[in-house]
Design a protein around this motif. Structure first.
Motif, short mmCIF file in Angstrom:
data_model
loop_
_atom_site.label_atom_id
_atom_site.label_comp_id
_atom_site.label_asym_id
_atom_site.label_seq_id
_atom_site.Cartn_x
_atom_site.Cartn_y
_atom_site.Cartn_z
N TRP A 136 0.82 -1.20 0.00
CA TRP A 136 0.00 0.00 0.00
C TRP A 136 0.87 1.26 0.00
O TRP A 136 1.93 1.30 0.64
CB TRP A 136 -0.92 0.01 1.22
N LEU A 137 0.38 2.28 -0.71
CA LEU A 137 1.01 3.59 -0.74
C LEU A 137 0.00 4.64 -0.30
O LEU A 137 -1.20 4.53 -0.60
CB LEU A 137 1.53 3.93 -2.13
N PHE A 138 0.49 5.65 0.40
CA PHE A 138 -0.34 6.77 0.80
C PHE A 138 0.24 8.03 0.18
O PHE A 138 1.38 8.41 0.49
CB PHE A 138 -0.39 6.89 2.32
N ASN A 139 -0.53 8.65 -0.73
CA ASN A 139 -0.04 9.81 -1.49
C ASN A 139 1.30 9.50 -2.15
O ASN A 139 2.25 10.29 -2.09
CB ASN A 139 0.08 11.03 -0.57
N SER A 157 -5.99 -6.53 3.12
CA SER A 157 -6.74 -5.29 3.33
C SER A 157 -5.98 -4.36 4.27
O SER A 157 -5.22 -4.81 5.13
CB SER A 157 -8.13 -5.60 3.90
N LEU A 158 -6.25 -3.08 4.12
CA LEU A 158 -5.62 -2.06 4.96
C LEU A 158 -6.62 -1.62 6.02
O LEU A 158 -7.76 -1.25 5.71
CB LEU A 158 -5.18 -0.87 4.11
N LEU A 159 -6.19 -1.66 7.27
CA LEU A 159 -7.03 -1.26 8.40
C LEU A 159 -6.46 0.01 9.02
O LEU A 159 -5.28 0.04 9.40
CB LEU A 159 -7.11 -2.38 9.44
N ILE A 160 -7.29 1.03 9.10
CA ILE A 160 -6.90 2.31 9.72
C ILE A 160 -7.77 2.50 10.96
O ILE A 160 -8.99 2.67 10.84
CB ILE A 160 -7.07 3.50 8.76
N ARG A 161 -7.16 2.48 12.11
CA ARG A 161 -7.90 2.68 13.35
C ARG A 161 -7.92 4.17 13.71
O ARG A 161 -6.97 4.89 13.45
CB ARG A 161 -7.27 1.88 14.50
N ARG A 162 -9.02 4.61 14.32
CA ARG A 162 -9.17 6.00 14.78
C ARG A 162 -8.85 6.98 13.64
O ARG A 162 -7.97 7.83 13.75
CB ARG A 162 -8.31 6.27 16.01
N TYR A 163 -9.60 6.84 12.58
CA TYR A 163 -9.40 7.67 11.38
C TYR A 163 -9.54 9.15 11.75
O TYR A 163 -10.45 9.56 12.47
CB TYR A 163 -10.43 7.28 10.33
N SER A 164 -8.61 9.96 11.22
CA SER A 164 -8.60 11.39 11.50
C SER A 164 -8.36 12.16 10.21
O SER A 164 -8.16 11.58 9.13
CB SER A 164 -7.54 11.74 12.54
N SER A 166 -5.78 13.76 9.28
CA SER A 166 -4.44 13.54 8.73
C SER A 166 -4.38 12.29 7.84
O SER A 166 -3.41 12.12 7.09
CB SER A 166 -3.42 13.41 9.87
N ASP A 167 -5.39 11.43 7.92
CA ASP A 167 -5.41 10.22 7.10
C ASP A 167 -6.06 10.45 5.75
O ASP A 167 -6.13 9.53 4.93
CB ASP A 167 -6.17 9.10 7.83
N SER A 168 -6.55 11.65 5.49
CA SER A 168 -7.19 11.95 4.22
C SER A 168 -6.15 12.02 3.11
O SER A 168 -5.08 12.61 3.27
CB SER A 168 -7.95 13.28 4.32
N PHE A 187 -9.43 7.85 -3.34
CA PHE A 187 -9.24 9.00 -2.46
C PHE A 187 -10.21 8.91 -1.29
O PHE A 187 -11.41 8.68 -1.47
CB PHE A 187 -9.48 10.30 -3.23
N LEU A 188 -9.67 9.09 -0.07
CA LEU A 188 -10.49 9.16 1.14
C LEU A 188 -10.47 10.59 1.65
O LEU A 188 -9.40 11.18 1.84
CB LEU A 188 -9.97 8.21 2.22
#
Length: 294
Positions: A136-139, A157-164, A166-168, A187-188
């Motif tokens: 996985w890559l982010f930006n 799968s990618l799991l993101i806990r406590r989405y904020s 900064s994760d956009s 895009f999230l």
């Protein structure tokens, strides 16, 4: 031998590879069927296919397979014509990876990220062999997995806990194997607060989150198993009481009364007298002794 699709591979005919046997004739076979003839000084191209390479291949009895496809899978070997000497069998398996269409995007749950809630991003399935590795890559940068908040699950799968906030950004799924790579991204946006979500949608998401918890299912299984065992014991006790007690007593009395057969430790033990003791005593004495036995 694992060979990437559309690549070129070369197989060696050992029986005519040596200098002393360079002029000998040999036959190439695929799955038991003869497909070509070579000598130690000539090569052969499978089915006369066209190919281009940067460096020339020496003429040493090679079987050249250009533009490898799935139909080229099988077992290959060569056999020397004069003495029947066989080479080792080479089994070819084609590695491939079909690219993802542009309209196939990763799946996100929930569709709209919620602040301080978990977000799952799953990579689309591809037709490939062997199974591709998922990254996985982010930006367009590798994701930092040093903390416990973001992780890749066993299914990729990618799991993101406590989405904020900064994760956009853009999340890109990259699948890679020997045949190549394919990728897709999504895009999230900025998360929304849970109080702005529709009540039914919030409840549905909460239920989905809880039921994904493996510990919850383990506890439900333990509770269900305990209930089944308890019902089994109660049913067995009812059946036992019903068959062992008189019918003129109520069912509650049958269940609560003490049954000696269920507690053998409290039963009176009767030990008979030895025969030689009884034989030496008069009949009246024997009756007295028998009456004194508890």
């Amino acid at each position: 031998m694992l060979v990437p699709r559309l690549s070129t591979t070369v197989l060696t005919c050992d029986p005519v590879f040596s200098h002393s046997a360079s002029e000998q004739l040999a036959y190439w076979f695929k799955n038991g069927k003869q497909i070509a003839t070579v000598t130690g000084q000539t090569n052969v191209v499978l089915e006369g296919r066209k190919f281009a390479i940067d460096q020339p291949i020496p003429e040493l009895g090679f079987l050249i397979i250009p533009q490898v496809s799935n139909g080229d899978e099988g077992e290959y070997w060569c056999q020397r014509a004069d003495n029947g000497q066989l080479s080792e069998i080479t089994k070819i398996r084609v590695a491939y990876l079909d690219p993802l269409p542009a309209n196939i995007l990763p799946q996100v749950k929930p569709h709209q990220p919620i602040r301080d809630f978990s977000v799952w991003i799953s990579c689309p399935a591809v037709d490939a062999f062997p199974k591709p590795a998922i990254s996985w890559l982010f930006n367009e940068e590798p994701i930092d997995f040093s903390g416990s908040r973001i992780e890749v699950l066993s299914n990729g799968s990618l799991l993101i806990r406590r989405y904020s906030s900064s994760d956009s950004g853009f999340y890109e799924c990259v699948q890679t194997n020997l045949a190549g790579r394919t990728k897709t991204k999504i895009f999230l946006g900025v998360p929304i607060d849970s109080i702005t979500i529709d009540e039914d949608s919030s409840f549905s998401y909460m239920c989905s989150t809880y039921f994904r918890n493996g510990v919850l299912w383990f506890l439900i299984g333990c509770l269900f198993t305990s209930a089944i065992v308890l019902l089994y014991l109660i049913f067995g006790l009812i059946c036992y009481r019903y068959t062992r007690t008189r019918s003129n007593f109520s069912l509650m009395y049958r269940l609560l009364r003490t049954d000696p057969s269920l507690a053998p430790g409290f039963r009176k033990v009767v030990a008979p007298l030895p025969e030689y003791v009884l034989s030496r005593q008069p009949s009246a004495a024997n009756n007295h002794l028998l009456q004194s036995v508890p």
